[in-house]
Design a protein around this motif. Structure first.
Motif, short mmCIF file in Angstrom:
data_model
loop_
_atom_site.label_atom_id
_atom_site.label_comp_id
_atom_site.label_asym_id
_atom_site.label_seq_id
_atom_site.Cartn_x
_atom_site.Cartn_y
_atom_site.Cartn_z
N GLU A 18 0.75 -1.19 0.05
CA GLU A 18 0.15 0.04 -0.09
C GLU A 18 0.98 1.21 0.01
O GLU A 18 0.48 2.35 -0.63
N ARG A 20 3.68 1.47 -1.48
CA ARG A 20 4.25 1.80 -2.52
C ARG A 20 3.35 2.52 -3.45
O ARG A 20 3.54 3.37 -4.11
N ARG A 21 1.92 2.13 -3.31
CA ARG A 21 1.08 2.72 -4.29
C ARG A 21 1.04 4.25 -3.96
O ARG A 21 0.79 4.98 -4.87
N VAL A 22 0.81 4.67 -2.50
CA VAL A 22 0.85 5.79 -2.10
C VAL A 22 1.99 6.63 -2.78
O VAL A 22 1.99 7.80 -3.28
N ARG A 24 3.98 5.80 -5.36
CA ARG A 24 4.00 6.18 -6.58
C ARG A 24 3.05 7.10 -7.20
O ARG A 24 3.67 7.74 -8.01
#
Lengths: 342, 315
Positions: A18, A20-22, A24
């Motif tokens: 999660e 990482r998504r934030v 990115r």
């Protein structure tokens, strides 16, 4: 492992995912690669430093992003993981730009293209007007995946990630796609092959690349010293094989009504084989006996391997030792850049 | 384990997983610093990892290849693998169920023939690589009986109701769904095992099998996707099977069906970095044993797999 420990471990994984998504999203918004690259380089440096035997140990924590990360140690009589990942990054730039322009009409954003070496431009490419909505959906899917591979490798390599080199994906009669199609006997002298003209040509353009990616990652797998990068490379290898399986399955299906498509895959396969080395490492989709041939595999049911030099033979479109050519008119960036003399 | 308790486990675990993931995502909002841990998404390590040899790992893979090869062999040829490909260490077992599919679409028949040949080649390759230490084929259940493994899996996925059976040999579509149950799992199993293999030779071979399993998986998913245009229930079924696998193997989401994502197809099940997922051996056994608990047998392997790696993870 107790349930508590298990949950703890899983929580770490999910948190990382999660986070990482934030990150990115933030990265893409800011258009600045500094923080992301620095963290990635810390990881790469940690892996170069190398306790690869205990893969229960999580990677070292990233250095503060304000610190300039140390460069990876120089190659000492051999190639480093950074060299290999940078080689792969060149190939991912090529694939990602082809699918991005074909599926969306736009190239990758500038923020994904900078780095070491000579930054080049993309020549050619345009959005395909797809007839079959399924092929359009496939193109969009692969475009996203390949862009993610570029972003992932850039993040993993960090500050030493190579820039995009000059890439030729044009439909010009003197461009790389036409040269490849001519080498395969699909077109005659002076004619052009346009992979953006229609669904079928797009699929053949994709076909030119996808199996090569599989063999490249398989050939590189035993050369990687970091177990972390090895598993990541296995993840990209699988993704490329899914893509190749998709493209081959669609060509096989459309080849029932249009057998020339199946012939074209055999001819492209033969052309790749003639470039890369004497051994047969390539197969089209034509039936063998009562079987389809979606999977190009040897008699043990294993996919083929190509060395980096073999891969460069194909993307440079030459059987000779060369530093540039074909889809990379100025060569790839990084230390691995010479094709093999076959 | 009785079938009833298996299903309860699955349902309870599915609910628990959603709850936990919601909790995780809330926590994760503050967890940005953990980002580089992304590269450890290889799943949980094998139990007693230090004692696991390359032969243990290849033998674990061989059990899975026996299962796949027998399924495709029966579906296409109507017979199983020859006895000469089944012997070895541990307890040799029989195949329960399996029969020839009367394919309607000749292309699906050609695909079945191709995959059958590839999977048999994998069995023979691994047996050759392992030599005298190769495990025998364990007992394998690929029947379409209401109490059999395929029906249990389909019931866990909500494709059929209590007491009903799922017959993967009944027609093209059911065959493809049966294949779908296995193929992505093979990819994640080989990927999860790749960093554990010490021999570079075996590693490259395993990468070669991993690639082939991904080609197969793509073939199956692409075919289901195309047929799903006319028959949307097929696409729904892939999502449900994917959810069922996810509910068995732990809390992390490592599985995807083929329903469209963001106006694109989803032939390749990948994470946000475009990487395929990994599963540990224990997680793979959760799926083929059809249990979310630590067990030594169940599902497609009623007496368990042969070899040293044989226990599913406790999730």
């Amino acid at each position: 492992m107790s349930d508590t420990e298990t949950n703890e471990k899983l929580m770490q994984v999910l948190e990382a995912s999660e986070a990482r998504r934030v990150e990115r999203r933030a990265f893409l918004r800011s258009g600045s690669s500094a923080a992301f690259a620095a963290a990635g380089t810390g990881l790469l440096a940690g892996c170069f430093g190398g306790d690869d035997n205990n893969n229960n140990t999580p990677p070292p924590p990233p250095p503060p992003t304000t610190t300039v990360p140390p460069p990876p140690p120089p190659a000492t009589g051999g190639i480093t993981d950074g060299d290999i990942l940078n080689f792969a990054l060149n190939l991912e730039y090529l694939e990602a730009q082809f699918y991005a322009i074909a599926a969306t009409g736009s190239y990758l954003p500038e923020s994904l293209l900078g780095g070491t070496g000579t930054r080049g431009q993309v020549s050619g490419g345009r959005q395909v007007t797809f007839t079959d909505p399924l092929v359009a959906a496939y193109a969009r899917e692969i475009a996203v995946d390949e862009r993610q591979h570029v972003a992932f490798l850039r993040g993993a390599i960090g500050a030493t990630a190579v820039a995009q080199p000059a890439i030729d994906i044009s439909a010009s009669a003197t461009g790389a796609f036409s040269a490849a199609a001519r080498a395969a006997g699909l077109i005659g002298a002076g004619q052009a092959f346009d992979p953006y003209a229609n669904d079928e040509n797009f699929l053949l353009g994709a076909y030119i690349f996808e199996d090569v990616g599989v063999t490249a990652y398989k050939g590189a797998a035993p050369l990687l010293t970091s177990k972390v990068f090895l598993e990541a490379a296995a993840g990209i290898l699988a993704a490329e094989a899914y893509h190749a399986g998709l493209v081959r399955t669609v060509l096989y299906g459309k080849g029932i009504a249009a057998p020339a498509l199946v012939d074209a895959t055999e001819k492209i396969s033969d052309a790749r084989d003639s470039l890369d080395s004497p051994s047969d490492k390539d197969q089209g989709v034509r039936m063998r006996g009562d079987q389809s041939n979606i999977v190009p595999a040897d008699s043990s049911g294993l996919a083929f391997s190509r060395s980096a030099g073999d891969v460069l033979n194909i993307v440079y479109l030459t059987a000779a030792a060369a530093q540039q050519g074909g889809f990379f008119p100025s060569g790839v960036n990084g230390t691995i850049r010479s094709s093999t003399a076959d | 384990m009785t079938e009833g308790s298996t299903l309860i486990d699955v349902m309870e675990n599915r609910a628990k997983r959603r709850e936990e993931r919601r909790g995780f995502f809330k926590i994760a909002a503050a967890g940005i610093a953990a980002a580089p841990v992304v590269l450890t998404m290889g799943g949980k390590p094998l139990n007693a990892q230090t004692a696991v040899t390359d032969a243990d790992i290849l033998n674990f893979a061989l059990n899975l290849e026996y299962l796949e090869a027998q399924f495709y062999y029966f579906a296409f040829f109507g017979t199983g693998l020859p006895q000469s490909s089944l012997t070895g260490t541990g307890t040799q077992g029989n195949v329960i169920g399996g029969r020839k599919v009367n394919f309607t679409d000749p292309v699906v028949s050609q695909y079945a023939a191709e995959i059958a040949a590839d999977e048999r080649a994998h069995v023979d390759f691994l047996r050759g690589a392992l030599g005298a230490s190769a495990v025998a084929q364990p007992t394998i259940d690929i029947s379409s009986d209401p109490n059999g493994s395929f029906s249990t899996a389909a019931r866990a996925a909500g494709l059929i109701g209590a007491g009903q059976s799922f017959d993967p040999y009944a027609n093209d579509e059911n065959f493809l769904l049966g294949a779908f149950i296995f193929e992505d799992v093979g990819v994640t199993a080989y990927k999860g095992a790749s960093p554990l293999i010490t021999s570079k030779v075996f590693l490259e071979a395993a990468a070669g099998i991993l690639a082939v399993e991904a080609y197969h998986a793509a073939l199956v998913r692409t075919t289901l996707y195309r047929k799903g245009i006319q028959t949307p229930a097929l696409i729904t079924a892939t999502e449900r099977i994917s959810d069922a696998r996810d509910s068995l193997d732990g809390t992390a989401d490592k599985d995807q069906g083929i329903a469209n994502r963001d106006n694109a197809s989803n032939i390749a099940p990948l994470d946000a970095n475009g990487l395929a997922y990994s599963r540990s051996a224990g997680e793979v056994l959760n799926i083929v044993y059809l249990t979310s608990m630590a067990r030594n047998q169940g599902g497609f392997f009623p007496n368990g797999v042969n070899g040293t790696i044989r226990t599913s993870a406790a999730n």
